[in-house]
Design a protein around this motif. Structure first.
Motif, short mmCIF file in Angstrom:
data_model
loop_
_atom_site.label_atom_id
_atom_site.label_comp_id
_atom_site.label_asym_id
_atom_site.label_seq_id
_atom_site.Cartn_x
_atom_site.Cartn_y
_atom_site.Cartn_z
N LEU A 341 0.84 -1.22 0.00
CA LEU A 341 0.00 0.00 0.00
C LEU A 341 0.87 1.26 0.00
O LEU A 341 0.35 2.38 -0.05
CB LEU A 341 -0.91 0.00 1.23
CG LEU A 341 -1.87 -1.19 1.38
CD1 LEU A 341 -2.57 -1.12 2.74
CD2 LEU A 341 -2.90 -1.21 0.25
N GLY A 342 2.20 1.04 0.12
CA GLY A 342 3.11 2.20 0.13
C GLY A 342 3.70 2.48 1.50
O GLY A 342 4.36 3.52 1.71
N LYS A 359 1.34 9.08 2.29
CA LYS A 359 0.05 8.64 1.72
C LYS A 359 0.13 7.16 1.39
O LYS A 359 1.19 6.66 0.98
CB LYS A 359 -0.23 9.44 0.44
CG LYS A 359 -0.73 10.86 0.70
CD LYS A 359 -1.26 11.48 -0.59
CE LYS A 359 -1.69 12.94 -0.38
NZ LYS A 359 -2.62 13.11 0.77
N LEU A 360 -0.96 6.47 1.57
CA LEU A 360 -1.04 5.08 1.12
C LEU A 360 -1.98 5.04 -0.08
O LEU A 360 -2.93 5.81 -0.17
CB LEU A 360 -1.60 4.18 2.23
CG LEU A 360 -0.77 4.01 3.52
CD1 LEU A 360 -1.46 3.01 4.44
CD2 LEU A 360 0.65 3.58 3.22
N ALA A 361 -1.64 4.13 -1.01
CA ALA A 361 -2.50 3.97 -2.20
C ALA A 361 -3.10 2.57 -2.18
O ALA A 361 -2.38 1.58 -1.95
CB ALA A 361 -1.67 4.17 -3.46
N GLY A 362 -4.39 2.49 -2.39
CA GLY A 362 -5.08 1.20 -2.36
C GLY A 362 -4.46 0.21 -3.33
O GLY A 362 -3.93 0.58 -4.37
N ALA A 363 -4.49 -1.08 -2.94
CA ALA A 363 -3.94 -2.15 -3.79
C ALA A 363 -4.50 -3.48 -3.31
O ALA A 363 -5.01 -3.57 -2.20
CB ALA A 363 -2.41 -2.15 -3.69
N ALA A 383 -6.31 4.46 3.07
CA ALA A 383 -5.51 4.46 1.82
C ALA A 383 -6.35 5.09 0.72
O ALA A 383 -7.58 4.94 0.70
CB ALA A 383 -5.13 3.03 1.46
N GLU A 384 -5.68 5.76 -0.22
CA GLU A 384 -6.45 6.40 -1.31
C GLU A 384 -6.88 5.36 -2.33
O GLU A 384 -6.08 4.52 -2.74
CB GLU A 384 -5.56 7.46 -1.98
CG GLU A 384 -5.38 8.68 -1.09
CD GLU A 384 -4.52 9.75 -1.77
OE1 GLU A 384 -4.34 10.81 -1.17
OE2 GLU A 384 -4.00 9.47 -2.88
N GLY A 385 -8.16 5.39 -2.67
CA GLY A 385 -8.62 4.45 -3.71
C GLY A 385 -9.11 3.14 -3.11
O GLY A 385 -9.41 3.03 -1.93
N THR A 387 -8.90 -0.81 -2.00
CA THR A 387 -8.05 -1.91 -1.52
C THR A 387 -8.90 -3.16 -1.44
O THR A 387 -10.03 -3.12 -0.95
CB THR A 387 -7.48 -1.58 -0.12
OG1 THR A 387 -6.65 -0.43 -0.22
CG2 THR A 387 -6.65 -2.75 0.42
#
Ligand code: EPZ
Length: 417
Positions: A341-342, A359-363, A383-385, A387
């Motif tokens: 997720l970063g 920032k964390l990004a969705g995954a 997280a952004e987006g 997950t």
């Protein structure tokens, strides 16, 4: 394969009742074997681990089943003393049935509980306590076979305050002649709940919650009702979710004393937490600062089960948070998934160094164990987006309807088949 899908970035607001404690239900279900009677256990969470324990009781010959939030066990008849591999493998902590089976039937055959996601899960302390009480125990062909023509009270000392071994010793001691004194015993709240239950069965138990527990078995037939204590780990998980996502959440039906070490951490992170009876209210702006180093220890130290969800909140803290995992050998597997997720997490043996505030990004991520999976859901909340958390059977072992609970608080979360 179903997954939990989360769209991050939404604050949490509202009230949530906390489920009964998984780690209290399991030994208490085993303890129902100690008497010939009917037991009603209330505030039982709807978990796959509880279903596994019910299946074991029915396999042994009891009549056990769920009725709403209660589990009812008729232990008047038992017909066998073996727990087959397929039932043992569903729940590693099934070894907790050994002490109660030796006390009730004088024999027990379980398949060796395998290791699990947290590393090897030896049971040497369980077996040394049961042998001290008079059981003959052999480990052959992947099974543990115990025979106890007679159990005799004695002194049992643990090199480490093992929760499960303390519970197994207490349960076997209930079937022993004379007094058993357990020293360097575990002090977790779930041990105290088990002691309360054993006293309702007629046993003489003193000292629980301290390092020295005395048990004198006086088995009587029983028709009792017992309410399970709140799940302190689930409570801490939802505190972590509110801290990280931001908002105002009231937890109902908690015991603040049992989550005090987590409350102190969240207050250091900048959350405002108030206690009122069995209610905890957490307010968080969502921007957090690092707490002091977090070292897991036996209760009343910082609980190892709270480490993963609190690490998920630490990812939101602008700065460095240090974790030291002293209880299990391999309890950082969720860190690898958080990195997807970063997250910036460095692992050096028992030490994890979390550099948060990024920032964390969705995954897509995968639950590696029960609490690690819940921690990934907490991280996904902010997280952004999108997950997607897979491996959710791990989470279902310990969290009763985590998607419904967080959805009720405003999270965008759903179970997708
Ligand atoms: C209980 O496991 C809990 N499980 C665990 O919760 C919890 O993490 C753990 O206690 C510690 O608090 C249940 O109550 C069902 P231990 P248990 O015996 O009894 C070593 C969760 O997420 N050890 O206190 O297995 C062991 O390897 C679960 O709800 C031996 O070496 O824990 C570990 O390193 C995860 N020999 C340490 O002691 C033994 O005979 C602590 O284990 C027994 C344990």
């Amino acid at each position: 394969m179903s997954v939990i899908q989360v769209v991050g970035g939404r604050p949490l607001n509202g009230s949530l009742r906390i489920q009964g404690a998984k780690n209290s239900v399991l030994p208490i279900l085993a303890a129902t074997l100690l008497v010939k009677g009917e037991t009603v256990i209330t505030n039982c969470p709807n978990l796959s681990d509880v279903d596994a324990a019910i299946a074991i009781l029915n396999h042994i010959g009891c009549k056990a089943g769920r009725e709403g939030e209660s589990v009812i066990v008729d232990s008047r008849t038992v017909t066998r003393a073996d727990v087959p591999h397929e039932l043992m493998s569903e729940m590693r902590s099934s070894v907790i049935f050994m002490g109660a089976m030796l006390a009730r039937m004088g024999e027990a055959k379980l398949s060796l509980p395998g290791g699990c996601e947290l590393g090897p899960r030896p049971v040497d302390m369980h077996m040394s306590a049961l042998r001290a009480l008079g059981a003959e125990i052999e480990e052959t062909g992947g099974n543990i076979v115990g025979i106890a023509k007679k159990l005799t009270g004695c002194n049992v000392n643990f090199r480490f305050p093992s929760v499960g071994a303390t519970e197994n010793a207490m349960l076997a001691a209930c079937g022993a002649d004379g007094v058993t004194v357990i020293t360097n015993a575990a002090r977790e709240p779930e041990i105290c709940d088990l002691a309360d239950f054993l006293r309702k069965l007629g046993m003489d138990v003193q000292g629980e919650g301290t390092p020295t527990i005395m048990v004198r078995g006086r088995p009587q037939s029983a028709h009792i009702i017992h309410r399970i204590i709140p799940d302190r780990i689930v409570a801490a998980t939802y505190l972590a979710a509110a801290a990280a996502a931001g908002g105002e959440v009231e937890l109902i039906g908690v015991n603040p004393e049992h989550v005090m070490s987590a409350i102190e951490i969240f207050r250091e992170m900048g959350c405002h937490i108030t206690e009122s009876g069995d209610r905890l209210t957490v307010k968080s702006s969502g921007s957090l600062k690092p707490a002091k180093a977090i070292e897991t220890q036996p209760y009343p130290g910082f609980p190892t089960d709270m480490q993963p969800p609190i690490m998920a909140a630490a990812l939101k803290c602008a700065g460095t948070t240090v974790f030291v995992e002293n209880i299990f050998e391999n309890r950082y597997r969720h860190a690898e998934e958080m990195r997807r997720l970063g997250a910036d997490i460095k692992i050096e043996g028992r030490v994890a160094i979390v550099t948060g505030g990024k920032k964390l990004a969705g995954a897509p991520v995968k639950a590696t164990d029960l609490r690690g999976g819940a921690a990934l859901v907490v991280a996904a909340l902010w997280a952004e987006g999108i997950t997607e958390v897979s491996g959710i059977a791990y989470i279902d072992r310990g969290y009763d309807n985590i998607t419904g609970s967080l959805g009720k608080l405003g999270a965008s979360i759903e179970r997708v088949l």
